[in-house]
Each structure stands twice: as structure tokens, then as C-alpha cells.
Design an enzyme around this catalytic site. Structure first.
Site, PDB file in Angstrom:
ATOM      1  N   ASP A 130       0.836  -1.203   0.000  1.00 57.59           N
ATOM      2  CA  ASP A 130       0.000   0.000   0.000  1.00 57.59           C
ATOM      3  C   ASP A 130       0.867   1.247   0.000  1.00 57.59           C
ATOM      4  O   ASP A 130       0.573   2.233  -0.668  1.00 57.59           O
ATOM      5  CB  ASP A 130      -0.910   0.025   1.245  1.00 57.59           C
ATOM      6  CG  ASP A 130      -2.115  -0.874   1.072  1.00 57.59           C
ATOM      7  OD1 ASP A 130      -2.254  -1.480  -0.005  1.00 57.59           O
ATOM      8  OD2 ASP A 130      -2.920  -0.971   2.016  1.00 57.59           O
ATOM      9  N   ALA A 131       1.961   1.192   0.755  1.00 61.84           N
ATOM     10  CA  ALA A 131       2.831   2.363   0.859  1.00 61.84           C
ATOM     11  C   ALA A 131       3.427   2.712  -0.496  1.00 61.84           C
ATOM     12  O   ALA A 131       3.438   3.873  -0.906  1.00 61.84           O
ATOM     13  CB  ALA A 131       3.946   2.098   1.875  1.00 61.84           C
ATOM     14  N   TYR A 183       2.347   1.743  -3.482  1.00 56.66           N
ATOM     15  CA  TYR A 183       1.277   2.104  -4.414  1.00 56.66           C
ATOM     16  C   TYR A 183       0.819   3.541  -4.182  1.00 56.66           C
ATOM     17  O   TYR A 183       0.660   4.324  -5.124  1.00 56.66           O
ATOM     18  CB  TYR A 183       0.098   1.149  -4.236  1.00 56.66           C
ATOM     19  CG  TYR A 183      -1.071   1.452  -5.142  1.00 56.66           C
ATOM     20  CD1 TYR A 183      -1.102   0.961  -6.449  1.00 56.66           C
ATOM     21  CD2 TYR A 183      -2.139   2.227  -4.709  1.00 56.66           C
ATOM     22  CE1 TYR A 183      -2.160   1.230  -7.289  1.00 56.66           C
ATOM     23  CE2 TYR A 183      -3.199   2.517  -5.543  1.00 56.66           C
ATOM     24  CZ  TYR A 183      -3.205   2.012  -6.834  1.00 56.66           C
ATOM     25  OH  TYR A 183      -4.266   2.298  -7.668  1.00 56.66           O
ATOM     26  N   ASP A 184       0.613   3.894  -2.921  1.00 55.91           N
ATOM     27  CA  ASP A 184       0.177   5.255  -2.606  1.00 55.91           C
ATOM     28  C   ASP A 184       1.233   6.284  -3.007  1.00 55.91           C
ATOM     29  O   ASP A 184       0.902   7.390  -3.451  1.00 55.91           O
ATOM     30  CB  ASP A 184      -0.140   5.378  -1.113  1.00 55.91           C
ATOM     31  CG  ASP A 184      -1.391   4.601  -0.727  1.00 55.91           C
ATOM     32  OD1 ASP A 184      -2.217   4.358  -1.620  1.00 55.91           O
ATOM     33  OD2 ASP A 184      -1.531   4.248   0.455  1.00 55.91           O
ATOM     34  N   LEU A 218     -11.527   6.795  -2.537  1.00 57.57           N
ATOM     35  CA  LEU A 218     -11.102   8.063  -1.947  1.00 57.57           C
ATOM     36  C   LEU A 218      -9.679   8.404  -2.354  1.00 57.57           C
ATOM     37  O   LEU A 218      -8.853   7.524  -2.564  1.00 57.57           O
ATOM     38  CB  LEU A 218     -11.167   7.983  -0.414  1.00 57.57           C
ATOM     39  CG  LEU A 218     -12.539   7.760   0.214  1.00 57.57           C
ATOM     40  CD1 LEU A 218     -12.392   7.585   1.724  1.00 57.57           C
ATOM     41  CD2 LEU A 218     -13.471   8.911  -0.093  1.00 57.57           C
ATOM     42  N   GLU A 253     -13.560   9.679  10.784  1.00 54.40           N
ATOM     43  CA  GLU A 253     -13.898   8.318  11.204  1.00 54.40           C
ATOM     44  C   GLU A 253     -12.756   7.372  10.852  1.00 54.40           C
ATOM     45  O   GLU A 253     -12.017   7.613   9.890  1.00 54.40           O
ATOM     46  CB  GLU A 253     -15.178   7.858  10.508  1.00 54.40           C
ATOM     47  CG  GLU A 253     -15.018   7.750   9.003  1.00 54.40           C
ATOM     48  CD  GLU A 253     -16.330   7.509   8.271  1.00 54.40           C
ATOM     49  OE1 GLU A 253     -16.584   6.347   7.934  1.00 54.40           O
ATOM     50  OE2 GLU A 253     -17.067   8.486   8.027  1.00 54.40           O
ATOM     51  N   LYS A 282     -10.670   4.479   9.167  1.00 55.64           N
ATOM     52  CA  LYS A 282     -10.760   3.844   7.848  1.00 55.64           C
ATOM     53  C   LYS A 282     -10.567   2.342   8.038  1.00 55.64           C
ATOM     54  O   LYS A 282      -9.462   1.866   8.254  1.00 55.64           O
ATOM     55  CB  LYS A 282      -9.704   4.410   6.898  1.00 55.64           C
ATOM     56  CG  LYS A 282      -9.795   3.870   5.484  1.00 55.64           C
ATOM     57  CD  LYS A 282      -8.752   4.507   4.593  1.00 55.64           C
ATOM     58  CE  LYS A 282      -8.888   4.008   3.155  1.00 55.64           C
ATOM     59  NZ  LYS A 282      -8.654   2.562   3.034  1.00 55.64           N
ATOM     60  N   ASP A 324     -10.052  -1.493   7.394  1.00 53.47           N
ATOM     61  CA  ASP A 324      -9.339  -2.266   6.383  1.00 53.47           C
ATOM     62  C   ASP A 324     -10.089  -3.569   6.156  1.00 53.47           C
ATOM     63  O   ASP A 324      -9.776  -4.612   6.729  1.00 53.47           O
ATOM     64  CB  ASP A 324      -7.905  -2.538   6.846  1.00 53.47           C
ATOM     65  CG  ASP A 324      -7.019  -3.032   5.709  1.00 53.47           C
ATOM     66  OD1 ASP A 324      -7.463  -2.987   4.551  1.00 53.47           O
ATOM     67  OD2 ASP A 324      -5.886  -3.452   5.988  1.00 53.47           O
ATOM     68  N   TYR A 368     -21.108   3.375   6.791  1.00 55.90           N
ATOM     69  CA  TYR A 368     -20.563   4.731   6.837  1.00 55.90           C
ATOM     70  C   TYR A 368     -20.981   5.612   5.662  1.00 55.90           C
ATOM     71  O   TYR A 368     -20.581   6.775   5.585  1.00 55.90           O
ATOM     72  CB  TYR A 368     -19.034   4.694   6.903  1.00 55.90           C
ATOM     73  CG  TYR A 368     -18.373   3.862   5.823  1.00 55.90           C
ATOM     74  CD1 TYR A 368     -18.382   4.257   4.485  1.00 55.90           C
ATOM     75  CD2 TYR A 368     -17.719   2.670   6.140  1.00 55.90           C
ATOM     76  CE1 TYR A 368     -17.784   3.504   3.502  1.00 55.90           C
ATOM     77  CE2 TYR A 368     -17.104   1.910   5.160  1.00 55.90           C
ATOM     78  CZ  TYR A 368     -17.139   2.333   3.837  1.00 55.90           C
ATOM     79  OH  TYR A 368     -16.542   1.568   2.868  1.00 55.90           O
ATOM     80  N   LYS A 406      -3.860   8.366   5.532  1.00 58.93           N
ATOM     81  CA  LYS A 406      -3.289   7.049   5.782  1.00 58.93           C
ATOM     82  C   LYS A 406      -2.219   7.097   6.870  1.00 58.93           C
ATOM     83  O   LYS A 406      -1.546   8.105   7.076  1.00 58.93           O
ATOM     84  CB  LYS A 406      -2.682   6.497   4.491  1.00 58.93           C
ATOM     85  CG  LYS A 406      -3.662   6.422   3.318  1.00 58.93           C
ATOM     86  CD  LYS A 406      -4.752   5.393   3.535  1.00 58.93           C
ATOM     87  CE  LYS A 406      -4.242   3.987   3.293  1.00 58.93           C
ATOM     88  NZ  LYS A 406      -3.940   3.696   1.890  1.00 58.93           N
ATOM     89  N   CYS A 425      16.636  -7.334 -24.298  1.00 57.30           N
ATOM     90  CA  CYS A 425      15.369  -7.781 -23.714  1.00 57.30           C
ATOM     91  C   CYS A 425      15.459  -9.251 -23.314  1.00 57.30           C
ATOM     92  O   CYS A 425      15.823 -10.096 -24.144  1.00 57.30           O
ATOM     93  CB  CYS A 425      14.237  -7.577 -24.724  1.00 57.30           C
ATOM     94  SG  CYS A 425      12.662  -8.270 -24.204  1.00 57.30           S
ATOM     95  N   CYS A 481      12.996 -11.437 -25.742  1.00 57.21           N
ATOM     96  CA  CYS A 481      13.178 -11.682 -27.175  1.00 57.21           C
ATOM     97  C   CYS A 481      14.596 -11.447 -27.666  1.00 57.21           C
ATOM     98  O   CYS A 481      14.904 -11.730 -28.828  1.00 57.21           O
ATOM     99  CB  CYS A 481      12.205 -10.825 -27.991  1.00 57.21           C
ATOM    100  SG  CYS A 481      12.563  -9.053 -27.978  1.00 57.21           S
ATOM    101  N   CYS A 516      12.399  -2.386 -24.565  1.00 56.10           N
ATOM    102  CA  CYS A 516      12.707  -3.325 -25.626  1.00 56.10           C
ATOM    103  C   CYS A 516      12.317  -2.716 -26.967  1.00 56.10           C
ATOM    104  O   CYS A 516      11.247  -2.122 -27.103  1.00 56.10           O
ATOM    105  CB  CYS A 516      11.944  -4.629 -25.404  1.00 56.10           C
ATOM    106  SG  CYS A 516      11.964  -5.746 -26.815  1.00 56.10           S
ATOM    107  N   CYS A 575       8.254  -9.090 -30.024  1.00 53.59           N
ATOM    108  CA  CYS A 575       8.558  -9.435 -28.638  1.00 53.59           C
ATOM    109  C   CYS A 575       7.371 -10.153 -28.010  1.00 53.59           C
ATOM    110  O   CYS A 575       6.291  -9.570 -27.887  1.00 53.59           O
ATOM    111  CB  CYS A 575       8.891  -8.180 -27.836  1.00 53.59           C
ATOM    112  SG  CYS A 575       9.300  -8.532 -26.107  1.00 53.59           S
TER     113      CYS A 575
END
Length: 730
Positions: free
Chosen positions: A51-52, A54-55, A101, A134, A136, A138, A246, A336, A446, A449, A464, A470
């Protein structure tokens, strides 16, 4: 090891220092990476980043858009919400989309969130704005539809527009009432909330799994999701699931019991729905942050997993005015919690080849537990990240010595995670570096290929050059074509695409629609029903699913072509402007004069660039695609098999639906952003420049060159009041 700068990506310079070309290049790279992570997390249940991480990618992506607005919407990530519903369950179309969100991480992000609301609404800096705060949860998002007080349908979020019918399973959750006993319950009410599993219940269920010799769940969220998606409701009934309400979706006219977020949640509790007692009202950013810190301190004692705090504007009238920006509401944000960390060894570096030929290094780690989750992989982003060099070519100082710190196979590294998947590498423990560890030599060919892998001057990604030969790119391009947001062909997933490619049956998109004819050919050596993993029924179902996609909305068709920088959002923008794929292709071809190789500043080029949200980078990618002869042949072949249909209008019956509108000058009734958002809600196309195809120019005070251009071309000019009257008339 590179340290994380303001962007939260260890290899990235400040956005403000990027040139326009550098920003476009990095924005495109981030778009590809985030889209791949979305697919792995939502569709495959096999995420490859935390998550870290990605965020952090999302934050960097949005920061670039803020600095360069013309890039906004590239790769359509702003509208990405979730995953396609599973084929195991019946599908439920959400009457009101279940959107996600935006995320915040620093105190300054929250202060800016509140300030941004004031700016959008045109409120003074000292104006009071009441917000709710509120925890969050998980867990797994779920929508409960009540009709005349009785639960009739329960559905997962799915892709935000269509979810899985899990009604039978939800009925086994004791905390969810089957009937709402109150006089003021609306005739139709969709309650939105989170299905989750508490810590004690999670420990107990894993103990039972261990006793039975079955695999353990990685964390409470996975346990809750797996339990809710059981085909046998009896299994779900044996799992201790819980629920917090919620939010809401569709509500019959005049049915809401209050005009505030907090008031509606209070009504939910009064009707017997479980709500979180830690939801409070706040009147400033300072109060929001104080509540956040209190929740963070109590996090370990709550008895269930949370990963942050959600803030929402309390007034429903203000929520309506603020509206949405792509995938997220402007009136809400998720704050977060920081990531958790651990140290492990990087055993080796592997290279993956993406749909556009990008070579992405992946760290293979000695498995380590971080926050209760075992992780073994992490993205290393690109070649410069491994070398410890920033995107601007300048060295980023290491954490232990005042010199660049690279990443080597065999290194002990610090990793972090903020969710339930794998982490990002954030530091190298230099004192534990093995003496035999050597600098990593990034491949120049690559691995898929053998073609040369090269870097353009303004890019951090090595790609590539194999193109159509490819296999890694060919398969990924076809996977993209059949993906949820493109042609969405059920039963043609990643494994099937790979198999069809390996068998030589599908080399380009048009081949998909020739499969059944080839399969029924008497000369066919092996019928699909006789191949491993297939049977008569599964083959028949696949052919039916393919046949059902011979007519698709034109924006999905365009997105499926895999044009670089053209994701869902930009596909919609382009196809709202052009009536057909042929019209877009004609404009693209006309943008390159005879004898030239690149687009010029002619009328056709100006028309494409002038579309709101489509800048020069996107326009050039579109033109390059359509002028490439190989693409022309593949597109013609596909159009023989598929008929693109007009995309749905946001408000097909409105007076301004389908009209092209340009706003200029200072507006008085609303901000420019609010005006654009309203126009798009009504189905209008908002453009950034005036042309012969513009229907209306809405001119405020001090309108300049755009107003003059409108008068020159004879385009209808409206005052703000006239525009609002026209909009209301629809």
C-alpha cells in the site's frame, strides 16, 4: 540507498524541477506501473507492491498532473476504482457508483485539503467548514440494498460500477439487520460500508485452519474477503464477519433523514445498523489532525484493522456542490497511517517486460514478516533507482555515507509496508553488505526476445525495441485489449491469452474474433474443446463471450488499442469530441502534412490538442499510432470484426449534452473548476480552446482572446447567467 524525496519515490526529483517532456515521460511510466498494480491487486488477487509503495506512486502521479494540468487523465488512472466482478457470482449494477477516496499522508496534505475545499467553493479563509472524521476500516466494501425496510440485495464494490451478488452470504452476518424497523426508513436505501474481521476472531479462525491442515490467512482483510466470497453460504456463516456502515448509494426521493453526513450516520445507528463510535465532528484542520493522532495511538487496542482516518465534508449540500474528480469525491479524503518497516536480504534482481516494452527490475527478497504479513518481492522501479541516481541524473545521498548508494544482489535492505502486500525498498544496510557483492549490471537486451533495450534521452525507463516480435509485449497488449476496462471478454484472462499466443492462435486483437471460425475449420488440427484445460462447455462459453463483444462503446474500443498515454479518461475525452474512430483517425492523419513525419501546427492538430485535458504529449501519441502503417493494418482488420458504438452520454437528454463548451474570464456564481465539473456532469464536452466546432463560449468578466476568437468564428457567446439558465433547462 536513495532516500525518499518529497515525491515519496526514492528515484524522483522534485516535480517543480521537471521539464514538460520529463514530466510527460515520467507520468506515462507511472501510469503504466499503477495500471499493472491495479490489475494484479483487484483482478488477480496477487499484488506485487505494498500500500505504501502504491500510494507513493499515486501521489507522484497526481503531483505531476497538478504541475502540468495538460497531462491530467493520462492512462485513465483517475477513474480507476476497483476490479471486475468475479465470474463465480451474479453481477449487480450499482445504481450509484461506489467510488474510492483520494489519499493523504502528511499534515500539510490535510491542511491543503481543507484549503482546497474553500478555494473550490469560493469561501473566505476564515469560513467555518464542518467535517466528519472516522476510522478507515481495512476490510471489504459492501453495498446493502433495502426496499421497504427489507434487505433484498448485497453486493461487493467490484469495479465501482458493477459488483458481485453476495446476498446469501451477507444474510449470515449477524450484525447486518435483515429488516430496518423505523418509520423514517426510505422506501429504497442502499447502505454502504465495510465487512471486516476482528483480531480475536482472525486468530481463532487461523487456529482452526492450522488444526485442519489448511492454509492460513495472511491477515484479517484477506480472511474477510475470502469468507464473503464463498460459493457456499454455510462456510460464510461459520466465519465471524462484522460490518460498519458509513455511507449510502441510491436513496428514494426525499428519503434521507438528515442534511448532514453525521446526521445520516446517526440515523443508521438508530435504525439498527452498526456504525463506528469513533466518528466525530471537526471544524478545522487542526481538529482533524488531533483526532487522527488519537486514533493512531489507540490503533493497536481497537480490536480490528484500520489503515487511516477518513475526513468528509459534513454538509450534504456542499458535498453536492463539490462533486467528484474522476475516481474520487472532492469532499472526502483518506489520511493514511505511516508504513511499517523490517530488514531482509535481497537475494536477486529479476527483470520483467511490460506491455510497452518497459524493463522493470523486481527485488526477490528473503521472506520476512512485516506487520503480520510475509513479503518476498518489491519493485525496484528502474535502472537509475538501482544505481542510486535521481531522475535528473544527480546522485541522491545515501543514509549512511555522503555518496550515492546503489542496490546490489546480496544486500541487506530496509523495507516498508503500509498495507497487507509486499513492500518497497527504502534503504541499504551498508555495514552488512557482503564483500563479494558487485554493482548490478542492468541488461541492455530484452530478456524475452533478445532485442536491444534502449533508453531515450528524456526517459528513466529502458525499453525493448522488439515491438511486435517481442512475445512479452504481444501477450501484454492482448491482455490489455481483453481487460475489464477495454473489451472485457469474460473467460479470456491472462492464462488463456498466454496459451492462445503460445499455440499460435492469437497474435493480434482481430485474431480473437476469428477463433471460432478457425476452430470450426475442418483443417484445424486440434479443436479448442480438446485442448488441455478446456472442454466443450468452456469453449462454447468463450466463443459466446467473444461474440457478445463484437459491439462495444467506442471509448472502450479506443482504450483497448493500447495507445501510449491514452487510458480510460483520455479515451472518453477523445471520443466525446470525435463522433467515431474513423473521425479521430482522419484528424490524426490530417495533422501530419504529406511528406512530413511529425504533426504540425495545422487545424487538425490544433483540434486534437485543444480538447480539454488532451495536451501535446497525448495528441502526439495518438497521431503516431494512426500514422504507423502496421497499426493501420491491424486496426482495419479489427474493424472488420468489431463495430464501435457511441459512448454513453453522462446526461443524454440534457440541453447541453454533447455540446462543446469553453469557459473564459472570471466567473461570479462559481469557480472555474466548479463550472467545468457541472458541465461535464450534464454531458457537455469542455474544451480549452475555441474552434469552429465549439458550440458555446461562456464569458465572464475580463474575457480575452478566447472571446475574440469566438466572435471571429461566429460561435454563440453566453453570459454566466445565460449558461446556468440553459443548463437548468435540460
Amino acid at each position: 540507498m536513495p532516500r525518499a524525496p518529497k515525491s515519496s519515490l526514492p528515484d524522483a526529483p522534485d516535480v517543480a524541477t521537471l521539464t514538460a517532456d520529463e514530466a510527460a515521460s515520467e507520468h506515462a511510466r507511472l501510469g503504466e506501473e499503477i495500471a499493472a498494480h491495479d490489475r494484479r491487486y483487484y483482478q488477480e488477487d496477487a499484488p506485487t507492491v505494498s500500500d505504501a509503495e502504491y500510494d507513493a506512486l499515486r501521489r507522484r502521479y497526481e503531483a505531476i498532473e497538478a504541475e502540468y494540468p495538460e497531462l491530467r487523465g493520462i492512462d485513465s488512472l483517475s477513474e480507476k476504482v476497483g476490479a471486475a466482478p468475479s465470474a463465480k457470482f451474479a453481477k449487480v449494477r450499482h445504481a450509484v457508483p461506489m467510488l474510492s477516496l483520494g489519499n493523504a499522508f502528511a499534515d500539510s496534505d490535510i491542511e491543503e485539503f481543507v484549503a482546497r475545499i474553500r478555494r473550490f467553493l469560493g469561501l473566505p479563509a476564515d469560513a467555518d467548514i464542518t467535517l466528519t472524521a472516522e476510522p478507515k476500516i481495512d476490510g471489504l466494501s459492501c453495498s446493502l440494498r433495502y426496499e421497504r425496510g427489507r434487505l433484498v440485495v448485497a453486493a461487493t464494490r467490484g469495479d465501482g460500477f458493477e459488483g458481485e451478488d453476495v446476498t446469501a452470504n451477507v444474510r449470515t452476518i449477524g450484525e447486518i439487520p435483515q429488516v430496518l424497523m423505523a418509520e423514517d426508513v426510505p422506501d429504497v436505501l442502499e447502505v454502504r460500508g465495510e465487512v471486516y474481521m476482528g483480531h480475536a476472531d482472525f486468530a481463532a479462525i487461523n487456529a482452526r485452519q492450522q488444526e485442519a491442515g489448511k492454509p492460513l490467512f495472511a491477515n484479517p482483510r484477506n480472511a474477510a474477503a475470502g469468507s464473503l466470497r464463498q460459493l457456499d453460504p454455510k462456510i460464510t456463516a461459520s466465519r465471524p464477519l462484522r460490518f460498519f456502515a458509513y455511507a449510502w448509494g441510491e436513496v428514494s426521493s426525499g428519503g434521507l433523514p438528515a442534511d448532514t453526513q453525521f446526521g445520516v450516520i446517526k440515523a443508521f445507528a438508530r435504525w439498527g445498523l452498526p456504525t463506528n463510535p469513533l466518528t466525530v465532528l471537526c471544524h478545522s484542520a487542526d481538529q482533524l489532525l488531533a483526532h487522527y493522532r488519537m486514533i493512531e495511538e489507540r490503533r493497536a487496542t481497537l480490536g480490528y484493522d484500520i489503515d487511516g482516518v477518513v475526513y468528509k465534508v459534513d454538509s450534504l449540500a456542499l458535498q453536492e456542490r463539490l462533486g467528484f474528480v474522476s475516481r474520487s469525491p472532492r469532499w472526502a479524503i483518506a489520511h493514511k497511517f505511516p508504513a511499517q518497516r523490517a530488514v531482509t536480504q535481497l537475494e536477486r534482481i529479476e527483470i520483467q517486460v511490460g506491455r510497452t516494452g518497459a524493463l522493470t527490475p523486481v527485488a526477490k527478497l528473503t521472506p520476512v514478516t512485516v506487520g503480520g504479513v510475509v513479503v518476498s518481492n518489491a519493485s525496484l522501479h528502474n535502472e537509475d533507482y538501482i544505481k542510486g541516481i535521481g531522475g535528473d541524473g544527480e546522485p541522491i545521498r545515501g543514509a549512511f555515507e555522503d555518496k550515492p548508494v546503489d542496490i546490489r544482489e546480496g544486500d541487506w535492505v530496509t523495507i516498508q509496508r503500509a498495507g497487507d502486500v509486499i513492500p518497497q525498498v527504502v534503504d541499504v544496510v551498508l555495514e552488512r553488505r557482503p564483500p563479494e557483492a558487485k554493482p548490478y549490471a542492468f541488461p541492455t537486451v530484452c530478456p524475452a526476445c533478445g532485442s536491444h533495450a534502449v533508453r531515450e534521452d528524456d526517459e528513466v525507463v529502458r525499453r525493448c525495441t522488439g515491438g511486435l516480435i517481442c512475445p512479452a509485449q504481444a501477450v501484454e497488449r492482448i491482455r490489455h485489449f481483453v481487460s475489464r476496462d477495454a473489451f472485457d471478454i469474460e473467460g479470456l484472462g491472462e492464462k488463456q491469452v498466454q496459451a492462445f499466443h503460445d499455440w499460435g492462435l492469437v497474435k493480434e486483437p482481430a485474431d480473437i474474433f476469428r477463433l471460432e471460425a478457425r476452430d470450426s475449420d475442418p483443417q484445424a488440427l486440434t479443436r479448442l474443446k480438446n485442448r488441455e484445460g478446456w472442454g466443450e462447455t468452456s469453449a462454447k462459453n468463450l466463443f459466446a463471450a467473444i461474440e457478445a463483444r463484437r459491439r462495444v462503446p467506442v471509448n472502450r474500443f479506443l482504450y483497448g488499442l493500447g495507445i501510449r498515454h491514452v487510458g480510460e479518461t483520455n479515451a472518453k475525452r477523445l471520443m466525446r469530441h470525435f463522433p467515431s474512430i474513423e473521425a479521430l483517425r482522419e484528424a490524426a492523419l490530417a495533422a501530419v502534412p504529406p511528406g512530413e513525419e511529425h504533426p504540425k501546427g495545422n487545424e487538425a492538430w490544433a483540434e486534437i490538442v485543444g480538447i480539454e485535458g488532451i495536451g501535446a504529449v497525448v495528441a502526439e501519441a495518438v497521431v503516431d499510432f494512426f500514422v504507423e502503417p502496421n497499426n493501420e493494418a491491424a486496426l482495419d482488420a479489427l474493424l472488420k470484426e468489431v463495430t464501435p458504438e457511441p459512448m454513453e452520454s453522462v446526461a443524454a437528454g440534457g440541453a447541453v449534452a454533447g455540446k462543446t463548451v469553453v469557459f473564459t474570464g472570471a466567473l461570479e456564481k462559481m469557480t472555474r473548476d466548479e463550472a467545468k465539473a457541472m458541465a461535464e456532469r450534464l454531458g457537455a464536452k469542455v474544451a480549452g480552446s475555441v474552434s469552429k466546432k465549439t458550440d458555446y463560449v461562456v464569458a465572464g468578466a475580463d474575457a480575452g482572446s478566447k472571446l475574440a476568437k469566438a466572435r471571429e468564428l461566429g460561435v454563440a457567446v453566453l453570459t454566466e447567467e445565460e449558461w446556468l439558465e440553459l443548463a437548468r433547462s435540460g
